[in-house]
Design a protein around this motif. Structure first.
Motif, PDB file in Angstrom:
ATOM      1  N   LYS A  30      -2.470 -21.147  -6.257  1.00  0.00           N
ATOM      2  CA  LYS A  30      -3.076 -22.118  -6.043  1.00  0.00           C
ATOM      3  C   LYS A  30      -4.182 -22.589  -5.045  1.00  0.00           C
ATOM      4  CE  LYS A  30       0.841 -23.187  -8.187  1.00  0.00           C
ATOM      5  NZ  LYS A  30       0.609 -24.212  -9.496  1.00  0.00           N
ATOM      6  N   THR A  31      -4.833 -21.591  -3.882  1.00  0.00           N
ATOM      7  CA  THR A  31      -6.127 -21.958  -3.315  1.00  0.00           C
ATOM      8  C   THR A  31      -6.756 -21.671  -4.258  1.00  0.00           C
ATOM      9  OG1 THR A  31      -4.552 -20.312  -1.495  1.00  0.00           O
ATOM     10  CG2 THR A  31      -7.288 -20.576  -1.641  1.00  0.00           C
ATOM     11  N   GLU A  32      -7.910 -22.775  -4.018  1.00  0.00           N
ATOM     12  CA  GLU A  32      -8.858 -22.798  -4.723  1.00  0.00           C
ATOM     13  C   GLU A  32     -10.345 -23.222  -3.554  1.00  0.00           C
ATOM     14  OE1 GLU A  32     -11.690 -23.213  -7.729  1.00  0.00           O
ATOM     15  OE2 GLU A  32      -9.181 -23.572  -7.809  1.00  0.00           O
ATOM     16  N   LYS A  33     -11.493 -21.800  -3.606  1.00  0.00           N
ATOM     17  CA  LYS A  33     -12.261 -21.691  -2.313  1.00  0.00           C
ATOM     18  C   LYS A  33     -13.524 -22.720  -3.052  1.00  0.00           C
ATOM     19  CE  LYS A  33     -10.473 -18.985   0.219  1.00  0.00           C
ATOM     20  NZ  LYS A  33     -10.098 -19.602   2.118  1.00  0.00           N
ATOM     21  N   LYS A  34     -14.402 -23.689  -2.003  1.00  0.00           N
ATOM     22  CA  LYS A  34     -15.016 -24.602  -2.613  1.00  0.00           C
ATOM     23  C   LYS A  34     -15.987 -23.780  -2.893  1.00  0.00           C
ATOM     24  CE  LYS A  34     -13.330 -28.459  -0.525  1.00  0.00           C
ATOM     25  NZ  LYS A  34     -13.722 -29.753   0.473  1.00  0.00           N
ATOM     26  N   ILE A  35     -16.270 -22.344  -2.118  1.00  0.00           N
ATOM     27  CA  ILE A  35     -17.977 -22.121  -1.711  1.00  0.00           C
ATOM     28  C   ILE A  35     -18.185 -20.424  -2.441  1.00  0.00           C
ATOM     29  CG2 ILE A  35     -19.697 -20.608  -0.187  1.00  0.00           C
ATOM     30  CD1 ILE A  35     -18.887 -22.197   1.625  1.00  0.00           C
ATOM     31  N   GLU A  36     -17.903 -20.625  -3.394  1.00  0.00           N
ATOM     32  CA  GLU A  36     -18.066 -18.767  -4.781  1.00  0.00           C
ATOM     33  C   GLU A  36     -18.949 -18.138  -3.656  1.00  0.00           C
ATOM     34  OE1 GLU A  36     -20.037 -20.059  -8.008  1.00  0.00           O
ATOM     35  OE2 GLU A  36     -17.966 -21.740  -8.814  1.00  0.00           O
ATOM     36  N   ILE A  37     -18.302 -16.806  -4.086  1.00  0.00           N
ATOM     37  CA  ILE A  37     -18.812 -15.788  -2.427  1.00  0.00           C
ATOM     38  C   ILE A  37     -19.613 -15.099  -3.453  1.00  0.00           C
ATOM     39  CG2 ILE A  37     -18.316 -13.960  -0.664  1.00  0.00           C
ATOM     40  CD1 ILE A  37     -17.399 -16.405   0.193  1.00  0.00           C
ATOM     41  N   ASN A  38     -18.433 -13.917  -4.505  1.00  0.00           N
ATOM     42  CA  ASN A  38     -18.001 -13.254  -5.211  1.00  0.00           C
ATOM     43  C   ASN A  38     -19.168 -12.657  -6.050  1.00  0.00           C
ATOM     44  OD1 ASN A  38     -16.282 -11.178  -3.348  1.00  0.00           O
ATOM     45  ND2 ASN A  38     -15.479 -12.950  -3.810  1.00  0.00           N
ATOM     46  N   SER A  39     -19.680 -11.786  -6.526  1.00  0.00           N
ATOM     47  CA  SER A  39     -20.395 -11.649  -7.761  1.00  0.00           C
ATOM     48  C   SER A  39     -19.456 -10.274  -8.709  1.00  0.00           C
ATOM     49  CB  SER A  39     -21.731 -11.267  -7.887  1.00  0.00           C
ATOM     50  OG  SER A  39     -21.412  -9.532  -7.214  1.00  0.00           O
ATOM     51  N   PHE A  40     -19.443 -10.778 -10.384  1.00  0.00           N
ATOM     52  CA  PHE A  40     -18.908 -10.154 -11.271  1.00  0.00           C
ATOM     53  C   PHE A  40     -19.768 -10.056 -12.218  1.00  0.00           C
ATOM     54  CE2 PHE A  40     -16.282 -13.708  -9.373  1.00  0.00           C
ATOM     55  CZ  PHE A  40     -14.772 -12.849  -8.724  1.00  0.00           C
ATOM     56  N   SER A  41     -19.430  -8.469 -12.687  1.00  0.00           N
ATOM     57  CA  SER A  41     -19.886  -8.165 -14.114  1.00  0.00           C
ATOM     58  C   SER A  41     -18.875  -7.355 -14.935  1.00  0.00           C
ATOM     59  CB  SER A  41     -21.165  -6.921 -13.695  1.00  0.00           C
ATOM     60  OG  SER A  41     -22.057  -6.405 -12.484  1.00  0.00           O
ATOM     61  N   VAL A  42     -18.743  -8.969 -15.887  1.00  0.00           N
ATOM     62  CA  VAL A  42     -17.880  -8.372 -17.007  1.00  0.00           C
ATOM     63  C   VAL A  42     -17.966  -8.053 -18.692  1.00  0.00           C
ATOM     64  CG1 VAL A  42     -16.614  -9.937 -18.822  1.00  0.00           C
ATOM     65  CG2 VAL A  42     -17.795 -11.328 -16.313  1.00  0.00           C
ATOM     66  N   ILE A 133     -16.790  -5.198 -11.179  1.00  0.00           N
ATOM     67  CA  ILE A 133     -16.337  -4.981 -12.517  1.00  0.00           C
ATOM     68  C   ILE A 133     -15.386  -5.546 -13.152  1.00  0.00           C
ATOM     69  CG2 ILE A 133     -15.649  -3.472 -14.409  1.00  0.00           C
ATOM     70  CD1 ILE A 133     -18.746  -2.947 -12.860  1.00  0.00           C
ATOM     71  N   VAL A 134     -15.272  -6.994 -14.510  1.00  0.00           N
ATOM     72  CA  VAL A 134     -14.313  -7.159 -14.661  1.00  0.00           C
ATOM     73  C   VAL A 134     -13.988  -7.105 -16.164  1.00  0.00           C
ATOM     74  CG1 VAL A 134     -12.951  -9.657 -15.314  1.00  0.00           C
ATOM     75  CG2 VAL A 134     -14.210  -9.438 -13.372  1.00  0.00           C
ATOM     76  N   THR A 135     -13.130  -6.578 -16.871  1.00  0.00           N
ATOM     77  CA  THR A 135     -12.708  -6.171 -18.174  1.00  0.00           C
ATOM     78  C   THR A 135     -12.435  -6.530 -18.883  1.00  0.00           C
ATOM     79  OG1 THR A 135     -10.603  -4.783 -18.150  1.00  0.00           O
ATOM     80  CG2 THR A 135     -12.887  -3.928 -17.115  1.00  0.00           C
ATOM     81  N   THR A 136     -12.481  -7.816 -20.335  1.00  0.00           N
ATOM     82  CA  THR A 136     -11.782  -8.264 -20.928  1.00  0.00           C
ATOM     83  C   THR A 136     -12.153  -6.953 -22.648  1.00  0.00           C
ATOM     84  OG1 THR A 136     -11.080 -10.387 -21.966  1.00  0.00           O
ATOM     85  CG2 THR A 136     -13.644 -10.081 -21.718  1.00  0.00           C
ATOM     86  N   ASP A 137     -11.137  -7.943 -23.500  1.00  0.00           N
ATOM     87  CA  ASP A 137     -11.229  -7.997 -25.198  1.00  0.00           C
ATOM     88  C   ASP A 137     -12.510  -8.850 -25.516  1.00  0.00           C
ATOM     89  OD1 ASP A 137     -10.655  -5.556 -24.058  1.00  0.00           O
ATOM     90  OD2 ASP A 137      -8.755  -5.963 -24.886  1.00  0.00           O
ATOM     91  N   ALA A 138     -13.264  -8.097 -27.042  1.00  0.00           N
ATOM     92  CA  ALA A 138     -14.172  -8.833 -27.689  1.00  0.00           C
ATOM     93  C   ALA A 138     -13.060  -9.946 -28.473  1.00  0.00           C
ATOM     94  CB  ALA A 138     -15.334  -8.111 -29.061  1.00  0.00           C
TER      95      ALA A 138
END
Length: 376
Positions: A30-42, A133-138
């Protein structure tokens, strides 16, 4: 035979109830951090997805996350339709949200193995600029707070790999409801496995890992001769390297939605593709679980056709009741509508036949997927 039936169903009941207990042990995040830190390549591989890409791209445009912390890398795996044109038009025309062109990259897949999807992910990782790295499908729809929830989870738990939930968007027809129930059993098993400290399933449609860890473990090396398994075999590698760093994100805000296939033939081919990799699992326990499930389904069929009149439906009813221990918490978490009960009995009756057919086809026959023919 009756003692064998009792033994197998006792083992199966212990397995399902254990997974059910494990499901409840995995707390919702349930936690919601106010400051975004991590960088993602989807990373999103695609092949002839012109029908599904508008849904995906619309959902991408709504994602709530800092532009400077995310990039989307779409890898074209030799599409013959206008998929690339649809993506390029989206990048050029979008006026809001992710309107910076450097956020999007469209690549051609660099084929080097028997696994097009693993090649596509590897092609993208080579040029990915971000830490995660984040993977998902089209054919997926991504939730608006997907990356924000991932970021909060990573900040708090400090994992190296995150497995997250996937759901089906289905219509109220038997083919699609059958797929939903089958898929929910896998999702429930995935979560339950993490809850009993025995993670062994995941889904590449919602899968996150540190780029540095992927490279350190040599990515897909060792299993890229197998057409599928871009998720499972990588999960095994991470678990073997550092089991405590592999975690499950149980959050309804992180559920990626995908669509069922539209024909029984496509369903058979899809499940055959999934089953074809099972013999290559490194864990003996996982293979034993697969054998146990296979034996239970076989016994259901055996007693329906060859059992005594008194025993005709007993294995089927027993399995259907036992399965509810895991089904019920799973459909509650995924907010599956009440039509589940309407289809449950019919799906439960068909499933043993379907699963045996899938196993048989995966062992002895090739399968078709996205216009290509694969062998085991």
């Amino acid at each position: 035979m009756i003692w064998f039936l009792i033994f197998i169903f006792t083992c199966y009941s212990i397995l399902i109830i254990s997974l059910s207990i494990g499901f409840h042990k995995v707390d919702e995040f349930k936690t919601e951090k106010k400051i975004e830190i991590n960088s993602f390549s989807v990373i999103i591989p695609f092949r002839n997805e012109a029908k599904n890409l508008p849904h995906l791209l619309t959902s991408i445009s709504k994602i709530n996350y800092s532009n400077n912390l995310v990039e989307f890398i779409l890898v074209d795996d030799d599409s013959t339709d206008n998929s690339v044109e649809i993506i390029n038009r989206f990048i050029e025309n979008y006026e809001v949200g992710y309107n910076q062109k450097n956020i999007f990259k469209v690549l051609k897949n660099n084929r080097t193995s028997n696994s097009p999807k693993k090649d596509a992910i590897t092609t993208a990782i080579v040029i990915a600029k971000n830490d995660w790295i984040v993977t998902t499908d089209a054919d997926c729809i991504l939730p608006i707070n997907w990356l924000k929830k991932l970021d909060s989870f990573i900040q708090e738990k400090e994992p190296k790999m995150v497995v997250a939930p996937v759901n089906y968007n289905v219509e109220n027809i038997f083919l699609e409801q059958f797929q939903l129930l089958d898929f929910m059993s896998m999702q429930g098993t995935t979560i339950g496995g993490f809850g009993i400290n025995f993670p062994f399933l995941c889904n590449g449609a919602n899968f996150t890992y540190k780029k540095e860890a992927f490279l350190k473990l040599n990515g897909f090396a060792g299993n890229n001769s197998i057409a599928s398994g871009d998720d499972i075999f990588l999960l095994e590698k991470f678990i073997k390297s550092d089991k405590k760093s592999v975690l499950y994100l149980k959050s309804d805000e992180a559920i990626v939605t995908t669509f069922p296939v539209k024909s029984w033939t496509d369903l058979l081919n899809q499940r055959t593709r999934w089953a074809a990799k099972s013999s290559n699992f490194s864990s003996f326990k996982v293979k034993l679980i697969g054998l146990l499930v296979l034996l239970v389904n076989f016994l259901v069929i055996y007693y329906l056709f060859l059992g005594s009149l008194a025993m005709l439906f007993i294995p089927f009813v027993l399995k259907m009741i036992v399965d509810l221990f895991l089904f019920l918490p799973t459909i509650k978490f995924f907010k599956i509508k009440s039509s589940f009960y309407k289809w449950y009995v019919f799906a439960s009756l068909l499933y043993p036949f379907f699963s045996i057919l899938v196993v048989f086809k995966s062992i002895f026959f090739k399968y078709n997927w996205k216009g290509r023919r694969f062998k085991k």
